[in-house]
Design a protein around this motif. Structure first.
Motif, short mmCIF file in Angstrom:
data_model
loop_
_atom_site.label_atom_id
_atom_site.label_comp_id
_atom_site.label_asym_id
_atom_site.label_seq_id
_atom_site.Cartn_x
_atom_site.Cartn_y
_atom_site.Cartn_z
N GLY A 41 -22.78 19.13 10.20
CA GLY A 41 -22.78 17.72 10.54
C GLY A 41 -21.40 17.11 10.52
N GLY A 42 -20.38 17.93 10.26
CA GLY A 42 -19.01 17.46 10.25
C GLY A 42 -18.32 17.74 11.57
N ASN A 43 -17.09 18.24 11.51
CA ASN A 43 -16.33 18.50 12.73
C ASN A 43 -16.97 19.55 13.62
N ASP A 44 -17.80 20.41 13.04
CA ASP A 44 -18.45 21.47 13.82
C ASP A 44 -19.66 20.99 14.61
N GLY A 45 -20.13 19.77 14.35
CA GLY A 45 -21.31 19.25 15.04
C GLY A 45 -22.52 19.23 14.13
N GLY A 46 -23.56 18.55 14.59
CA GLY A 46 -24.80 18.48 13.84
C GLY A 46 -25.97 18.17 14.75
N ARG A 47 -27.17 18.56 14.32
CA ARG A 47 -28.41 18.32 15.07
C ARG A 47 -28.35 18.90 16.48
N PRO A 48 -28.27 20.22 16.62
CA PRO A 48 -28.28 20.80 17.97
C PRO A 48 -29.59 20.50 18.67
N GLY A 62 -24.02 25.54 23.77
CA GLY A 62 -25.02 24.50 23.57
C GLY A 62 -24.37 23.17 23.23
N THR A 63 -25.19 22.20 22.88
CA THR A 63 -24.70 20.87 22.52
C THR A 63 -25.32 20.42 21.20
N THR A 64 -24.58 19.58 20.48
CA THR A 64 -25.13 18.91 19.30
C THR A 64 -25.13 17.41 19.56
N VAL A 65 -26.16 16.75 19.10
CA VAL A 65 -26.31 15.32 19.35
C VAL A 65 -25.33 14.51 18.51
N THR A 66 -25.06 14.97 17.29
CA THR A 66 -24.16 14.26 16.39
C THR A 66 -23.03 15.19 15.96
N GLY A 67 -22.24 14.74 15.00
CA GLY A 67 -21.11 15.51 14.52
C GLY A 67 -19.94 15.45 15.48
N GLN A 424 -28.49 20.17 8.82
CA GLN A 424 -28.04 19.69 10.12
C GLN A 424 -28.43 20.61 11.26
N GLY A 425 -29.33 21.55 11.01
CA GLY A 425 -29.81 22.43 12.06
C GLY A 425 -29.04 23.73 12.14
#
Length: 432
Positions: A41-48, A62-67, A424-425
């Motif tokens: 959920g940080g710089n790497d992304g979160g909630r794919p 792929g994509t993450t919605v947040t992060g 965070q998934g």
């Protein structure tokens, strides 16, 4: 619709910094599922929130919605990420792009599509040039191009929330000309579906000067033709017809007045116009209702998909549509989920393995907490037998898979969950 509600109520944030994390894979579980990467959920992304795509080298995108590293949204505005396989079963995660919540878009849901040159195309549900979407932006279609290890984002189209559509949340498909096709859940006719519009099917074509132009192929009315373009990708047949599902609309006597969803077909005609036809309108339990994932087809041209609700127990279905000699399509429910260990509430697009078996994910059911499953359907004597080949919810495992699976050339399956892992998934792999 249960866990699916997460996808249109998530927060925002972003930037253009690449982050790389190397993760040693955990020990394989007995059922041959392993977590390749848990998001922080940080710089790497979160909630794919996407089905994954695989390139020729076996990399996952792929994509993450947040992060991400953007500052405009609390918790990040989302990322485009890549997972690269390394020696010894390790995987490296790299962030290719961090959304900034400005003209570049924010909150990508539908994953990415790869063209023959390795360019990536995707959508965001918000951000862009503004329009009629309450200052949050109506979403964009974007492209990522690379030179060496550097990636650059370009916005191909920024939705206005008018007749062009709004909030594209699904993935894109490409035709042989390189044109892009997708759907939006809202926008279109301004007075439809409670004033937000019922959504559109759109095409993006290249114009002079390298610009892209949007053309609306169909505007949903909320009636027989359906409403609310789904999160699943559209499907082309060999004749150039487009197929897809609308989550609501169809038979408005089902769940009146919104309807229980429909399967539609768009056929190209002269003058660049497209003709819409409804192949099946769902009627609710004991029939299916509320299709969410996209469609796939077999070699005979039959269509397969999933619905979130409906079936004998109301917990969702896997359905098949077959074209008869009379030109009409017949629906068959291949499986009715019971909501127990077998799974419940599928929202994902299915995938065939080389043997003709179907795989998919169910967002609920499975363990006692209803953390979801990966399921398999095997054809046998004209019927289909379902088995849950993995139940989520184990320690550090993912939970509540909402998207479909990607199959590599060796038969391994890859997918994401928006929850679980460190919270965070995760990205996971399943070896049948």
């Amino acid at each position: 619709m249960g866990n699916k509600q997460f996808y249109y109520s998530v927060s925002n944030a972003l930037a253009i910094v690449a982050v790389t994390v190397i993760l040693v894979n955990p020990v394989w579980a007995a059922n041959a599922e392993k977590v390749l990467y848990p998001f922080t959920g940080g710089n790497d992304g979160g909630r794919p929130a996407a089905d994954l795509v695989i390139d020729k080298a076996g990399n996952l995108y792929g994509t993450t919605v947040t992060g991400g590293t953007g500052q405009a949204c609390s918790g990040g505005c989302g990322t485009v990420f890549k997972l690269t396989p390394l020696a010894g079963g390790k995987w490296k995660e790299s962030v290719l792009y961090n959304f900034q919540a400005g003209a570049d878009g924010k909150n990508p849901y539908g994953g990415v599509t790869i063209d023959g040159k390795g360019n990536l195309f995707g959508t965001t549900v918000a951000g862009g040039g503004g329009g009629a979407c309450a200052g949050d932006g109506c979403g964009v279609v974007f492209m990522l191009t690379h030179s060496g290890n550097s990636w650059k984002e370009s916005v191909l189209y920024s939705f206005t929330g008018g007749r062009d559509g709004a909030g594209p949340g699904g993935g894109l498909i490409l035709d042989k000309n390189g044109y892009l096709y997708g759907t939006t859940p809202t926008g279109g006719k301004p007075n439809g579906c409670g004033g937000t519009g019922c959504g559109v099917v759109y095409q993006l074509v290249t114009a002079k000067g390298g610009q892209w132009k949007e053309q609306v192929l169909h505007t949903f009315s909320g009636g027989k033709d359906g409403a609310t373009g789904s999160l699943g990708r559209l499907l082309f047949d060999q004749a150039g017809n487009l197929y897809g599902v609308a989550e609501t609309g169809g038979d408005v006597n089902c769940n009146p007045p919104s309807g229980c969803g429909a399967v539609f077909k768009l056929s190209p005609s002269s003058g660049g116009k497209w003709t819409s036809s409804t192949l099946h309108a769902f009627k609710g339990t004991p029939d299916a209702s509320f299709p969410s994932g996209g469609l796939i087809s077999d070699t005979a041209g039959s269509l397969y998909g999933t619905t979130y609700f409906g079936g004998k127990s109301g917990n969702g279905t896997v359905f098949k549509l077959t074209l008869g000699s009379n030109g009409k399509w017949t629906e068959t429910l291949l499986y009715n989920f019971k909501g127990l260990a077998d799974g419940a509430n599928p929202t994902a697009t299915l995938v065939f393995d080389p043997a003709g078996n179907l795989y998919g994910t169910a967002s609920a059911g499975g363990d006692a907490n209803g953390d979801g499953v990966v399921f398999k359907l095997v054809p046998a004597s004209g019927k289909w037998k379902e088995s849950a080949v993995h139940a989520f919810g184990q320690a550090h495992d993912g939970t509540n898979p909402n998207y479909g699976l990607a199959l590599d050339k060796t038969g391994n399956l890859f997918g994401v969950t928006p929850f679980g892992g460190t919270g965070q998934g995760v990205v996971f792999e399943l070896v049948p």
